[in-house]
Scaffold this active site. Sequence first.
Site, PDB file in Angstrom:
ATOM      1  CD  GLU A   1      -4.928   2.901  -2.656  1.00 49.65           C
ATOM      2  OE1 GLU A   1      -5.526   3.686  -1.891  1.00 49.65           O
ATOM      3  OE2 GLU A   1      -4.960   1.679  -2.507  1.00 49.65           O
TER       4      GLU A   1
ATOM      5  CG  HIS B   1      -1.999   1.041   1.142  1.00 48.70           C
ATOM      6  ND1 HIS B   1      -1.769   2.373   1.431  1.00 48.70           N
ATOM      7  CD2 HIS B   1      -3.302   0.951   0.783  1.00 48.70           C
ATOM      8  CE1 HIS B   1      -2.897   3.046   1.272  1.00 48.70           C
ATOM      9  NE2 HIS B   1      -3.833   2.217   0.865  1.00 48.70           N
TER      10      HIS B   1
END
Length: 229
Positions: A151, A86
């Site tokens: 992302e 992430h």
Amino acid sequence: MKLIVLNHKSYLGIKELEKYKKELEKIKTSTNLVLFPNILYLSTFKDTKLKIGSQNFYSYNYGSYTGEISLTGLKELNITYTLIGHPERLLLHLDTYIQIKDKLYKSLNSNFKTILCIGSANSIKMIKKELKYYLKGIEENSLDNLILAYEPIDKIEASIVDLEEITLVINYIKSYTKKHLNKEIPVIYGGSVDKENIKELLALTDGVLIGKISTDINITKEILKSLEN
């Protein structure tokens, strides 16, 4: 079936999360819904029928690894998904690219549905490098458990979602995996997803990753309800 990932990050205390859990379990949805709760409280979901994922883990199993969480321990809690790479963990220097690759292989080999985030720098050139680095050497029988998440860090809490840019990147990732892995890997998108844009995003992707706003059960309900209309 589209994948809807709710990433709670480090939000919500135990009492708030227990209330959230009760409400979420009541929701009927035609999507593949996965919750990544505050990692402190994963045991709260041991007996739930919800699909639960862990935001982090250590690459090695039981041993002298003070403060770490093992994949074996996660399996005992009925955790079936992991989240790796992430952009917030990269930004805070909590993971290196070497660690991310190691976690990716360990998670896939342990038969977890593994969501690998790429594209943090929001550059096709960098995405190509990441794909080449991360995916080289992955065993073919592990690919069914791999999910890629585009992302970009600058879009996590942005006000505008660029659908044209997302289309370009998603198509590039899919063409890359089809060419180099001989398989089309599911690709989801994360970054400023809300009830106003989720349908458009799902039309372009295999799913979405929703962050902070998903900690509000009422907003989560609205988002999921909008998909049933």
